[in-house]
Design a protein around this motif. Sequence first.
Motif, PDB file in Angstrom:
ATOM      1  N   SER A 254     -60.612  24.314  29.868  1.00  0.00           N
ATOM      2  CA  SER A 254     -59.179  25.104  30.418  1.00  0.00           C
ATOM      3  C   SER A 254     -59.154  26.311  30.086  1.00  0.00           C
ATOM      4  O   SER A 254     -60.158  26.757  29.410  1.00  0.00           O
ATOM      5  CB  SER A 254     -58.197  24.265  29.710  1.00  0.00           C
ATOM      6  N   ASP A 255     -58.510  27.141  30.873  1.00  0.00           N
ATOM      7  CA  ASP A 255     -58.208  28.643  30.742  1.00  0.00           C
ATOM      8  C   ASP A 255     -57.042  28.753  29.500  1.00  0.00           C
ATOM      9  O   ASP A 255     -57.312  29.844  28.977  1.00  0.00           O
ATOM     10  CB  ASP A 255     -58.000  29.116  31.877  1.00  0.00           C
ATOM     11  N   ILE A 311     -43.686  27.992  30.109  1.00  0.00           N
ATOM     12  CA  ILE A 311     -44.338  27.536  31.358  1.00  0.00           C
ATOM     13  C   ILE A 311     -44.740  29.073  32.066  1.00  0.00           C
ATOM     14  O   ILE A 311     -45.610  29.179  32.678  1.00  0.00           O
ATOM     15  CB  ILE A 311     -43.647  26.621  32.353  1.00  0.00           C
ATOM     16  N   ASP A 312     -43.501  29.915  32.303  1.00  0.00           N
ATOM     17  CA  ASP A 312     -43.811  31.079  33.201  1.00  0.00           C
ATOM     18  C   ASP A 312     -44.869  31.751  32.456  1.00  0.00           C
ATOM     19  O   ASP A 312     -45.473  32.461  33.096  1.00  0.00           O
ATOM     20  CB  ASP A 312     -42.141  31.724  33.262  1.00  0.00           C
ATOM     21  N   GLU A 313     -44.531  31.838  31.058  1.00  0.00           N
ATOM     22  CA  GLU A 313     -45.565  32.744  30.368  1.00  0.00           C
ATOM     23  C   GLU A 313     -46.945  32.451  30.518  1.00  0.00           C
ATOM     24  O   GLU A 313     -47.937  33.261  30.788  1.00  0.00           O
ATOM     25  CB  GLU A 313     -45.367  32.937  28.972  1.00  0.00           C
ATOM     26  N   ILE A 317     -50.113  34.640  32.225  1.00  0.00           N
ATOM     27  CA  ILE A 317     -51.426  34.728  31.264  1.00  0.00           C
ATOM     28  C   ILE A 317     -52.427  34.231  31.914  1.00  0.00           C
ATOM     29  O   ILE A 317     -53.544  34.948  32.086  1.00  0.00           O
ATOM     30  CB  ILE A 317     -51.168  34.343  29.965  1.00  0.00           C
ATOM     31  N   VAL A 318     -52.644  33.090  32.569  1.00  0.00           N
ATOM     32  CA  VAL A 318     -53.723  32.460  33.348  1.00  0.00           C
ATOM     33  C   VAL A 318     -54.173  33.071  34.323  1.00  0.00           C
ATOM     34  O   VAL A 318     -55.242  32.945  34.782  1.00  0.00           O
ATOM     35  CB  VAL A 318     -53.403  30.801  33.548  1.00  0.00           C
ATOM     36  N   MET A 323     -56.247  39.321  29.908  1.00  0.00           N
ATOM     37  CA  MET A 323     -55.410  38.742  28.706  1.00  0.00           C
ATOM     38  C   MET A 323     -56.181  37.541  28.268  1.00  0.00           C
ATOM     39  O   MET A 323     -56.294  37.279  26.884  1.00  0.00           O
ATOM     40  CB  MET A 323     -54.130  38.485  29.386  1.00  0.00           C
ATOM     41  N   LEU A 324     -56.843  36.587  28.993  1.00  0.00           N
ATOM     42  CA  LEU A 324     -57.271  35.413  28.519  1.00  0.00           C
ATOM     43  C   LEU A 324     -58.591  35.665  27.656  1.00  0.00           C
ATOM     44  O   LEU A 324     -58.831  35.032  26.605  1.00  0.00           O
ATOM     45  CB  LEU A 324     -58.006  34.554  29.814  1.00  0.00           C
TER      46      LEU A 324
END
Length: 349
Positions: A254-255, A311-313, A317-318, A323-324
């Motif tokens: 996952s990211d 969820i929006d955040e 980010i993804v 940022m990741l």
Amino acid sequence: MEKVVFTTGGTGGHIYPALSIAKKVRKKGIDTLFIGTKHRMEKDIVPNENFRFVGLDILPLRSIKSGFKMITATAGAIKLLKKEKPAKIIAFGNYITIPVLIAANVLRIPYYLQEQNHTMGQANKWFYKGAKKVFIAFENTLEGIKEKYKRKFVVTGNPLREEFYGKNKQEERRKLGIKDDERVVLVIGGSLGAKNINEAILKKWKTIMEDKRIRLFWATGKDNYEASTYRIRDFGTAVVEPYFENVPELMAASDIVICRAGALTISELIQLEKPSVLIPYDFVGQKENADVLEYANGAKIFTNETAEKAIDEALSIVRQASMLEFMSENVKTLKKGNSAEIIVKEMGI
């Protein structure tokens, strides 16, 4: 033959770290015995892993009746330890460990403690002063400890299942058939799921489906699967299950992870260097566990009431590779290595 007694029980968060260490001890040819309560899940989980188990009649200290049971269980623990003659004892917190720890003090058997959470539980608070060493998951736990006792404490991280070690992100993505340009969002709410998280995902379903680069893996929880999926007409590339058997592989691939903040979950995120959006339960110290990652700039914390914003955040980010990477590098600074191996070494086994 040298023998080590493990006392643990009540929840998986207490039992599985004990099993991780016990498996290392068993490989060294050392005899082991688990002591827990005959009322909780350890009575099934521990024997299923082929360890000897003795269940005492212990209840939470909430009544006169449970107080008498604690006294009786303590007498039973003294008798048992006299018979077994362990060289060392290690306890993993909560009321279930109290009889064995009292017995260890009476019989002068050296004992060790392991604390999974950021905030030390009451049983470990009562007994840490007499412990040889206390193994803690997070550095921040030391903030509540008097200076003269800090030398007993060793920051080891939490013992995890072996499957969480040695994972390679690209290799796991290849096995799961995930494309290079896909961004993987993993949603796990614990074994029973998380109703608030599930409802937030459903409200954002259209947004998730519109971005073809996002690959969603969502565990609804066993009891919430039907209620969470009956309204969905188009699953797209999303994988939605009641629960996942292959969480180590999925987390590695996952990211970003959206999840609760149980102690072991936080430790799994640290081991796999995963950015996360955390929605802690309002009890059992989850907020303090989540703070460990947020203070390191490796996670963002939201509440049940702001789950949609969470969820929006995560979706924002993804989509940001920089940022990741920033969050992942920050999480990496918290890694301690294979905790079970470190603890076995620190115990001189």
